[in-house]
Every structure is written in structure tokens, then in C-alpha cells.
Design a protein around this motif. Structure first.
Motif, PDB file in Angstrom:
ATOM      1  N   ARG A  57       0.873  -1.179   0.000  1.00  0.00           N
ATOM      2  CA  ARG A  57       0.000   0.000   0.000  1.00  0.00           C
ATOM      3  C   ARG A  57       0.904   1.221   0.000  1.00  0.00           C
ATOM      4  N   LYS A  58       0.519   2.274  -0.755  1.00  0.00           N
ATOM      5  CA  LYS A  58       1.520   3.319  -0.988  1.00  0.00           C
ATOM      6  C   LYS A  58       1.023   4.752  -0.865  1.00  0.00           C
ATOM      7  N   SER A  59      -0.131   4.990  -0.281  1.00  0.00           N
ATOM      8  CA  SER A  59      -0.622   6.352  -0.151  1.00  0.00           C
ATOM      9  C   SER A  59      -0.294   6.908   1.231  1.00  0.00           C
ATOM     10  N   PRO A  60       0.555   7.937   1.324  1.00  0.00           N
ATOM     11  CA  PRO A  60       0.836   8.528   2.636  1.00  0.00           C
ATOM     12  C   PRO A  60      -0.422   9.023   3.338  1.00  0.00           C
ATOM     13  N   ALA A  61      -1.335   9.679   2.576  1.00  0.00           N
ATOM     14  CA  ALA A  61      -2.555  10.194   3.198  1.00  0.00           C
ATOM     15  C   ALA A  61      -3.427   9.056   3.734  1.00  0.00           C
ATOM     16  N   GLU A  62      -3.589   8.012   2.947  1.00  0.00           N
ATOM     17  CA  GLU A  62      -4.375   6.866   3.395  1.00  0.00           C
ATOM     18  C   GLU A  62      -3.736   6.203   4.604  1.00  0.00           C
TER      19      GLU A  62
ATOM     20  N   PRO B 174      -3.154  26.028   0.818  1.00  0.00           N
ATOM     21  CA  PRO B 174      -2.253  25.958   1.971  1.00  0.00           C
ATOM     22  C   PRO B 174      -1.260  24.819   1.835  1.00  0.00           C
ATOM     23  N   ARG B 175      -0.181  24.920   2.577  1.00  0.00           N
ATOM     24  CA  ARG B 175       0.781  23.817   2.632  1.00  0.00           C
ATOM     25  C   ARG B 175       0.116  22.567   3.194  1.00  0.00           C
ATOM     26  N   ARG B 176       0.627  21.418   2.800  1.00  0.00           N
ATOM     27  CA  ARG B 176       0.235  20.166   3.448  1.00  0.00           C
ATOM     28  C   ARG B 176       1.124  19.968   4.671  1.00  0.00           C
ATOM     29  N   PRO B 177       0.535  19.612   5.796  1.00  0.00           N
ATOM     30  CA  PRO B 177       1.362  19.438   7.002  1.00  0.00           C
ATOM     31  C   PRO B 177       2.485  18.433   6.777  1.00  0.00           C
ATOM     32  N   GLY B 178       3.688  18.813   7.191  1.00  0.00           N
ATOM     33  CA  GLY B 178       4.824  17.901   7.115  1.00  0.00           C
ATOM     34  C   GLY B 178       5.550  17.875   5.797  1.00  0.00           C
ATOM     35  N   ASP B 179       5.072  18.607   4.784  1.00  0.00           N
ATOM     36  CA  ASP B 179       5.759  18.604   3.493  1.00  0.00           C
ATOM     37  C   ASP B 179       7.073  19.379   3.588  1.00  0.00           C
TER      38      ASP B 179
END
Length: 326
Positions: free
Chosen positions: A76-81, A277-282
Motif C-alpha cells: 500500500r503506498k498512499s501517505p494520506a491513506e 495551503p501547505r500540506r502538514p509535514g511537506d
């Protein structure tokens, strides 16, 4: 020597399968087809529909096909998921590595190429990362990749495993329409989907300390990634036992606006966008140092951003030929 490619019906996996075939290796694919497309697997390559977490199924494939090495991409490869489903990601990704290693040990298979990720670096202190840069993943996906590397390292010491883990960066491009990345989860397919829908692209953050304020990343052509896997396979087949982590990137960074501009030039269509807005942690900027893989495997990326975007656009805009029933 036959190689098992887990996840071989996926976007990157299907390119790896074809590259190994071109080098003359017999290949068998194991894929649960939850996200993979069986039409991506060549007709002359056996496809076993099973999950890599199923140790017995994996062991059966290793024995029946007399497999000598494994390229492990299934994950599985989605950081958001992964943030929404951390336990599931651990079970699927780390559990998948553990089940695979168990099956390999039982079948006496001692060669492994592991698909890792630049996500293990998290938010690095500097913009250019090499394999000595501290790994500090910021999401469950990255943590599962790092845990997989550590499991493999432990198995290498216990079972005499010879292995290479490839930490690749932002993969783009396609060799053919059937192999295209059509899931709008990464920047380039997101932009293509927005162009098709006639809506602006949201650029997540334009106040980073970069040359144009947008995030900078290292993009690498999927054909170069497939070549890196093939180089790793050759090394495991012909060289002494090894245990290494290697970056797979170009060593050059492009900003989000660079990519949008290149897509506009390739498609001859301006790409409208809005600043969000920025994504947190990017992190502001993450670029691979590919020196070590060049020294160890003789690998170097051969394609630039225009090649990546042009091949991706051609594949995206060309309807795939349906798979022939058989």
C-alpha cells in the motif's frame, strides 16, 4: 534464473517485469489485483492472484516456479491513506515483508530486491539526501517502508540473504498506454485529471524557501526505475552477497511550478492553478544524491523531465488497448 515480482500488475511493477524479460530472465508475477491490472502482465508471464501476506501462497509460488530471486513491490503506498489507516498499512506492508521473508527462508531463496521509498527520509535537514541521511519518516507509510528495510537487514544476517533496497523518489512516465499511472494521487496524473475536468490545479503551498516558493522534488522516469531494478537483479545474480540501501533519483530537483510549466509545454495547453495551503509535514525540497547507486550498480537516470511528462501524457491521452481474453 526465475524471478518473482510481487505487485507485478501495478504501475511500476509492470515496467519492471518487462525490463527483466528484456534481459532474458523468466518472470512470474504475484499480485492480489486490489489495485493492479492483469492486462499489464504480458501473456507469457504467469500471474498468480494472491496477497503477499499469504505466506503459504507465496511459498507455493516460489517452489512451483523454482524461483531464484524476488523483486518485492507489492504494498500500500498512499501517505494520506496511511494516516487514516495506520494499523492496516502496518499489517499489509510490514506484514507482507515478514510473510515474504518467511516463505523465502522456507524455500531457500536468498536474493531480494526491495521497493522502498524516499518517504523514509521525512523532512530532512538538508535538501539533498544520501543513504547516510538519518531516516525519520513522518507518516505511517514511510514508517512501514523503513520497518521493511530493517526486517530485511535482520533476515540477511540470520538467513544469509543477499539484498538491495531501492529508495526511489517521485516516479513519472510510462512505456505504453496500458502501463500508465492513471490514479490521480501524484502530481502529474493529478494535473492531467484537472486538465480533463477543466478545473484548476491546487498548488499546496507557495511560501517555501525555494526559488519560486513551491515545493521542489526529484522526479525520475519509470523506465529508469525499471532499469535500476534490472541492475540490482544483475548484481544479485553475478556478484558476491550484499546488503545495501540505494537511492534511485536523478539528483536534480524541479518545483511544482516547473512541472506545471513543462506539462503546459508538452500538452500545448496552459495549466490553470490556484495556491492552496501547505500540506502538514511537506518538506520544502528533497533531492536524491544518486552517487552510491552509480558506484555500486553502474546505474544513472537517462531521462529528463520533458521525457517523463511527454511519455506520461502520450500514455494518458491514448486509450489503452483492452486485454485479450485468454
Amino acid at each position: 534464473m526465475t524471478w518473482l515480482v510481487t505487485g507485478g500488475a501495478g504501475y511500476i511493477g509492470a515496467h519492471v517485469v518487462r525490463r527483466l524479460q528484456a534481459d532474458g530472465y523468466p518472470v512470474v508475477v504475484l499480485d492480489d489485483l486490489s489495485t493492479g491490472d492483469p492486462g499489464r502482465v504480458p501473456d507469457d508471464v504467469p500471474l498468480v492472484e494472491a496477497a503477499v501476506t499469504d505466506r503459504r501462497a507465496v511459498g507455493r509460488v516460489l517452489r512451483e516456479h523454482r524461483v531464484g530471486g524476488v523483486v518485492h513491490l507489492a504494498a500500500r503506498k498512499s501517505p494520506a491513506e496511511s494516516v487514516a489507516r495506520p494499523n492496516w498499512y502496518h499489517r499489509e506492508n510490514v506484514g507482507g515483508v515478514a510473510a515474504l521473508l518467511d516463505a523465502m527462508s522456507g524455500a531457500g531463496v536468498r536474493r531480494l530486491v526491495f521497493s522502498s521509498s524516499a518517504a523514509v527520509y521525512g523532512v530532512p535537514a538538508g535538501s539533498v539526501v544520501n543513504e547516510r541521511t538519518p531516516a525519520a519518516p513522518i507518516n505511517p507509510y514511510g514508517r512501514t517502508k523503513l520497518a521493511g528495510e530493517r526486517l530485511i537487514r535482520t533476515a540477511g544476517g540470520a538467513d544469509g540473504l543477499s539484498w538491495l533496497a531501492l529508495r526511489y523518489f517521485n516516479v513519472v512516465g510510462a512505456a505504453a498506454p496500458r502501463l500508465a499511472d492513471r490514479v490521480p494521487a501524484n502530481l502529474v496524473p493529478i494535473v492531467f485529471a484537472a486538465l480533463a475536468a477543466g478545473v484548476p490545479v491546487t498548488v499546496t503551498g507557495a511560501d517555501y524557501p525555494t526559488r519560486d516558493g513551491t515545493g521542489v522534488r526529484d522526479y525520475v522516469h519509470v523506465l529508469d526505475v525499471a532499469d535500476a531494478h534490472a541492475a540490482a537483479v544483475r548484481r544479485l545474480c553475478t556478484g558476491p552477497p550484499t546488503a545495501r540501501v540505494l537511492n534511485v533519483g536523478t539528483g536534480r530537483g524541479y518545483s511544482v511550478l516547473d512541472v506545471l510549466s513543462r506539462i503546459g509545454a508538452v500538452t500545448a495547453r496552459p495549466v490553470p492553478y490556484r495556491i492552496g495551503p501547505r500540506r502538514p509535514g511537506d518538506p520544502p525540497e528533497v533531492i536524491a544524491d544518486p552517487t552510491l547507486i552509480g558506484r555500486q550498480l553502474g546505474w544513472r537516470a537517462a531521462h529528463d523531465l520533458t521525457d517523463m511528462v511527454a511519455s506520461a501524457w502520450l500514455a494518458w491521452s491514448t486509450p489503452p488497448v483492452p486485454a485479450t481474453p485468454g
